[in-house]
Design a protein around this motif. Structure first.
Motif, PDB file in Angstrom:
ATOM      1  N   ILE A  56       0.844  -1.193   0.000  1.00 50.02           N
ATOM      2  CA  ILE A  56       0.000   0.000   0.000  1.00 50.02           C
ATOM      3  C   ILE A  56       0.880   1.244   0.000  1.00 50.02           C
ATOM      4  O   ILE A  56       0.679   2.161  -0.795  1.00 50.02           O
ATOM      5  CB  ILE A  56      -0.961  -0.009   1.206  1.00 50.02           C
ATOM      6  N   SER A  57       1.902   1.259   0.864  1.00 44.27           N
ATOM      7  CA  SER A  57       2.716   2.478   0.938  1.00 44.27           C
ATOM      8  C   SER A  57       3.521   2.661  -0.347  1.00 44.27           C
ATOM      9  O   SER A  57       3.675   3.774  -0.838  1.00 44.27           O
ATOM     10  CB  SER A  57       3.594   2.467   2.182  1.00 44.27           C
ATOM     11  N   ARG A  58       4.010   1.574  -0.933  1.00 45.67           N
ATOM     12  CA  ARG A  58       4.777   1.706  -2.187  1.00 45.67           C
ATOM     13  C   ARG A  58       3.873   2.129  -3.354  1.00 45.67           C
ATOM     14  O   ARG A  58       4.270   2.915  -4.198  1.00 45.67           O
ATOM     15  CB  ARG A  58       5.483   0.398  -2.522  1.00 45.67           C
ATOM     16  N   PHE A  59       2.679   1.561  -3.395  1.00 46.82           N
ATOM     17  CA  PHE A  59       1.743   1.949  -4.466  1.00 46.82           C
ATOM     18  C   PHE A  59       1.374   3.422  -4.324  1.00 46.82           C
ATOM     19  O   PHE A  59       1.298   4.148  -5.310  1.00 46.82           O
ATOM     20  CB  PHE A  59       0.479   1.070  -4.431  1.00 46.82           C
ATOM     21  N   ASN A  60       1.136   3.854  -3.080  1.00 49.60           N
ATOM     22  CA  ASN A  60       0.807   5.265  -2.868  1.00 49.60           C
ATOM     23  C   ASN A  60       1.984   6.161  -3.231  1.00 49.60           C
ATOM     24  O   ASN A  60       1.805   7.225  -3.817  1.00 49.60           O
ATOM     25  CB  ASN A  60       0.370   5.495  -1.420  1.00 49.60           C
ATOM     26  N   ALA A  61       3.204   5.697  -2.890  1.00 48.93           N
ATOM     27  CA  ALA A  61       4.394   6.470  -3.240  1.00 48.93           C
ATOM     28  C   ALA A  61       4.493   6.610  -4.756  1.00 48.93           C
ATOM     29  O   ALA A  61       4.807   7.675  -5.286  1.00 48.93           O
ATOM     30  CB  ALA A  61       5.642   5.795  -2.686  1.00 48.93           C
ATOM     31  N   PHE A  62       4.183   5.514  -5.445  1.00 43.29           N
ATOM     32  CA  PHE A  62       4.235   5.556  -6.913  1.00 43.29           C
ATOM     33  C   PHE A  62       3.223   6.560  -7.470  1.00 43.29           C
ATOM     34  O   PHE A  62       3.537   7.321  -8.380  1.00 43.29           O
ATOM     35  CB  PHE A  62       3.970   4.163  -7.491  1.00 43.29           C
ATOM     36  N   SER A  63       1.987   6.550  -6.897  1.00 41.10           N
ATOM     37  CA  SER A  63       0.957   7.494  -7.366  1.00 41.10           C
ATOM     38  C   SER A  63       1.419   8.926  -7.155  1.00 41.10           C
ATOM     39  O   SER A  63       1.202   9.791  -8.011  1.00 41.10           O
ATOM     40  CB  SER A  63      -0.354   7.311  -6.617  1.00 41.10           C
ATOM     41  N   ARG A  64       2.064   9.186  -6.001  1.00 39.28           N
ATOM     42  CA  ARG A  64       2.551  10.547  -5.738  1.00 39.28           C
ATOM     43  C   ARG A  64       3.595  10.934  -6.769  1.00 39.28           C
ATOM     44  O   ARG A  64       3.567  12.023  -7.330  1.00 39.28           O
ATOM     45  CB  ARG A  64       3.150  10.625  -4.330  1.00 39.28           C
ATOM     46  N   LEU A  65       4.495   9.989  -7.047  1.00 38.14           N
ATOM     47  CA  LEU A  65       5.555  10.220  -8.029  1.00 38.14           C
ATOM     48  C   LEU A  65       4.951  10.537  -9.395  1.00 38.14           C
ATOM     49  O   LEU A  65       5.340  11.480 -10.075  1.00 38.14           O
ATOM     50  CB  LEU A  65       6.388   8.944  -8.136  1.00 38.14           C
ATOM     51  N   GLN A  66       3.968   9.705  -9.760  1.00 42.65           N
ATOM     52  CA  GLN A  66       3.277   9.882 -11.035  1.00 42.65           C
ATOM     53  C   GLN A  66       2.614  11.254 -11.076  1.00 42.65           C
ATOM     54  O   GLN A  66       2.686  11.960 -12.073  1.00 42.65           O
ATOM     55  CB  GLN A  66       2.218   8.782 -11.181  1.00 42.65           C
ATOM     56  N   GLY A  67       1.985  11.637  -9.951  1.00 40.57           N
ATOM     57  CA  GLY A  67       1.307  12.925  -9.865  1.00 40.57           C
ATOM     58  C   GLY A  67       2.292  14.067 -10.047  1.00 40.57           C
ATOM     59  O   GLY A  67       2.022  15.012 -10.787  1.00 40.57           O
ATOM     60  N   GLU A  68       3.448  13.953  -9.392  1.00 41.26           N
ATOM     61  CA  GLU A  68       4.466  14.997  -9.519  1.00 41.26           C
ATOM     62  C   GLU A  68       4.948  15.093 -10.952  1.00 41.26           C
ATOM     63  O   GLU A  68       5.123  16.183 -11.498  1.00 41.26           O
ATOM     64  CB  GLU A  68       5.661  14.662  -8.616  1.00 41.26           C
ATOM     65  N   LEU A  69       5.156  13.930 -11.560  1.00 42.52           N
ATOM     66  CA  LEU A  69       5.623  13.888 -12.945  1.00 42.52           C
ATOM     67  C   LEU A  69       4.616  14.583 -13.856  1.00 42.52           C
ATOM     68  O   LEU A  69       4.966  15.391 -14.718  1.00 42.52           O
ATOM     69  CB  LEU A  69       5.809  12.428 -13.357  1.00 42.52           C
ATOM     70  N   ASP A  70       3.316  14.265 -13.642  1.00 41.81           N
ATOM     71  CA  ASP A  70       2.264  14.879 -14.454  1.00 41.81           C
ATOM     72  C   ASP A  70       2.264  16.388 -14.270  1.00 41.81           C
ATOM     73  O   ASP A  70       2.111  17.135 -15.233  1.00 41.81           O
ATOM     74  CB  ASP A  70       0.893  14.305 -14.070  1.00 41.81           C
ATOM     75  N   ARG A  71       2.423  16.811 -13.010  1.00 40.56           N
ATOM     76  CA  ARG A  71       2.413  18.254 -12.738  1.00 40.56           C
ATOM     77  C   ARG A  71       3.607  18.942 -13.401  1.00 40.56           C
ATOM     78  O   ARG A  71       3.484  20.009 -13.981  1.00 40.56           O
ATOM     79  CB  ARG A  71       2.424  18.514 -11.226  1.00 40.56           C
TER      80      ARG A  71
END
Lengths: 194, 390
Positions: free
Chosen positions: A120-135
């Motif tokens: 869960i924490s790694r998947f959430n970390a990935f989503s945050r990373l993806q979000g930052e990349l998108d931004r």
């Protein structure tokens, strides 16, 4: 942690799978196998004979894994989805994070809980990373649009670079819009007047 | 929109039988009931089931056996689901590779449009392969608790093929079906629209049977909600069912066909061509790559012939298949629970008393091509008739 536990990660995103694998290895799980090819998925899994299978929820092949719950001649060991009926919070957290876990019957629940929390924490970390990349991507694109619009205004109204930017910024504030939106309107208008 | 609108999140899989739900939203029937529906396109039945179970979805386009399995606690957590509205009756088809089609035609003792002829031909093909030491045939279906699984099994077992011993049945997500047929991972599959048509259009599949030829009235998808949610939100449920009812009536009006097909074709809805969706809705299907068409008024029933009113006999039939194939034990309690998933009373409460079914509909509510009439009150006696079972 028990290094003897064999874990399979089924994920079509190689980056996310790598992040998860790293996390599991750091936590002491040495037997981690990644599967990114969905053809013959069950055969691959049976060949590996894992204790735990982790799969992302965006993967249609989740339904294929459900077949493992069925009593079948091929399955060596019964596999169940990790659902603890008393622990809806952790199910909710895993669905929110976008991951689902299947375990071989008999694996201790506490051990599984550790693995799932890590997922869960790694998947959430990935989503945050993806979000930052998108931004970052959006910011980069916005910058390009603003630069183009600035050029158009400087030429058309004979303004300095600073004044052209100030004009767009003031317009954006007045109209309650983003500067990039105003810049896009400038470009669109300029193209129409061509 | 007014602030008093009720917001609902509803999950669906992009298939033609999500039509009533999609049209209820896209044509404003839901909004007219004060419902602000957030449609979530999903990729697997497991996701739809889990998100409905834990409350991330208020309702879902659900494959009917999943609603029953969930209520019985089979293969997963037990969460009682109720179905107040039927999203579709029939709509599946069995498609096979050109190679298997030719083999079945060659082995057939009569016209293969007759499911008994095709099933017996399949048995001969299977026996031949076994005699030659060839790998067993593989068929794709969508989920262990799926109509597709049961339809394939019912058909082939009638011809003497044991679906667990003589062939391999594998779960394949619908979007992977066509590719799997093309690269010969499977020899055939049973799936809903638009995937059979896609295979035929690509020239890699022949539609062997419409499921309506095997079972004249086979429930397919339902609108599913948690039993508890239904109890806590009776008023919202009435509005939701009414919106679906109006949408289903709209869909069945031939004057609206083009508009409906165009709406469903959108990439965030079903995402197939409007032409393929049109074919499905009118039951005029291209069944072979050479353009041969077969027409059936029963191909997919959405709002007509009483299809939207949940029939507990249909739930009993699905439960009987679970028992027949070893997925569920036989018990009166389970049978009663399964039947209670389908709620004609909730349907009637929303849309008014139901008209009697037209004479086109089978007396036992199922209309199987073989075997005695289905008795929803005596599953044991019904199953005793079949030689091949677990």
């Amino acid at each position: 942690m028990d290094p003897g536990i064999k874990i399979v990660i089924v994920d079509e995103s190689p980056v996310r799978a790598a992040i998860l694998e790293d996390g599991l290895r750091e936590a002491g799980f040495t037997q981690v196998v990644r599967i990114s090819e969905m053809a013959h998925l069950l055969a691959r899994i049976y060949a590996i004979d894992p204790d735990v299978i982790l799969i992302d929820l965006a993967n249609p092949s989740r339904d294929v894994l459900e077949q493992m719950f069925q009593v079948s001649r091929i399955v060596k060991r019964p596999i169940a989805m990790f659902v603890d009926q008393s622990d809806t919070a952790s199910i909710q957290a895993s669905v929110d994070a976008g991951v689902s876990a299947y375990i071989v019957d008999g694996l201790k629940k506490e051990r599984m809980k550790n693995i799932l929390d890590l997922c869960i924490s790694r998947f959430n970390a990935f989503s945050r990373l993806q979000g930052e990349l998108d931004r970052t991507k959006t910011a980069l694109e916005d910058r390009k649009i603003i630069d183009r619009a600035k050029g158009i205004l400087m030429k058309a109204k004979n303004l300095s670079e600073e004044d052209a930017y100030a004009l767009m910024r003031n317009t954006a504030m007045k109209e309650n819009k983003k500067i990039a939106e105003v810049a896009q309107s400038v470009i669109t208008a300029a193209e129409m007047f061509k | 929109m007014s602030t008093s609108n009720t917001r609902l999140r509803i999950g669906f899989i992009p298939l033609a039988d999500a039509t009533a739900l999609l049209i209820a939203v896209d044509k404003g029937f839901a909004a007219a009931e004060g419902l602000d529906i957030d449609l979530v396109r999903e990729v697997s039945w497991s996701n739809v089931r889990d998100k409905l179970n834990i409350g991330l979805f208020d309702a879902a386009h659900l494959i009917a056996p999943v609603a029953i399995a969930s209520s019985l606690g089979l293969g997963h957590v037990k969460v009682p689901i109720v179905a107040p509205f039927g999203l579709g009756v029939n709509g599946n088809a069995i498609t096979v590779s050109p190679g298997l089609y030719a083999a079945i035609v060659a082995a057939a003792d009569g016209n293969i449009i007759d499911p008994m002829v095709s099933a017996r031909a399949l048995a001969r093909v299977v026996a031949n392969r076994k005699a030659k030491g060839e790998e067993p045939l593989t068929f794709g279906m969508t989920f262990p608790f799926s109509t597709h699984n049961y339809h394939l099994r019912f058909w082939m077992a009638a011809g003497g093929v044991d679906p667990d011993e003589d062939v391999r049945l594998v779960v394949l997500p619908p979007p992977y079906m066509v590719e799997s047929l093309a690269n010969r991972h499977v020899d055939g599959f049973c799936v809903g629209a638009p995937w059979n048509s896609v295979a035929v259009d690509l020239g890699i599949g022949f539609i062997l049977h419409f499921v309506s030829e095997i079972l004249s009235r086979a429930v397919e998808k339902v609108l599913g909600v948690r039993g508890r949610w239904a109890e806590e939100n009776p008023d919202v449920l009435v509005r939701l069912v009414r919106a679906h009812h109006r949408a289903a009536e709209f869909v069945e009006d031939p004057a609206n066909l083009d508009e409906v097909a165009a709406l469903l074709a959108a990439p965030n809805r079903i995402g197939a061509t409007a032409e393929v969706i049109r074919r499905t809705l009118v039951g005029r299907m291209k069944v072979a790559p050479d353009g041969t068409t077969r027409v059936s008024e029963r191909y997919l029933l959405i709002g007509r012939n009483g299809a939207a009113r949940p029939d507990p006999a249909q739930a009993a039939w699905l439960y009987a298949q679970m028992v027949r194939w070893g997925q569920a034990p036989l018990s009166d309690e389970f049978l009663a629970t399964a039947k209670a998933v389908f709620r004609p009373d909730l349907y009637d409460a929303a849309v008014g008393p139901a008209a009697p079914l037209p004479s086109s509909e089978p007396a036992d509510g199922i209309g199987a091509f073989t075997g005695p009439a289905f008795d929803p009150n005596d599953i044991g006696a019904h199953l005793a008739v079949w030689k091949i079972r677990r």
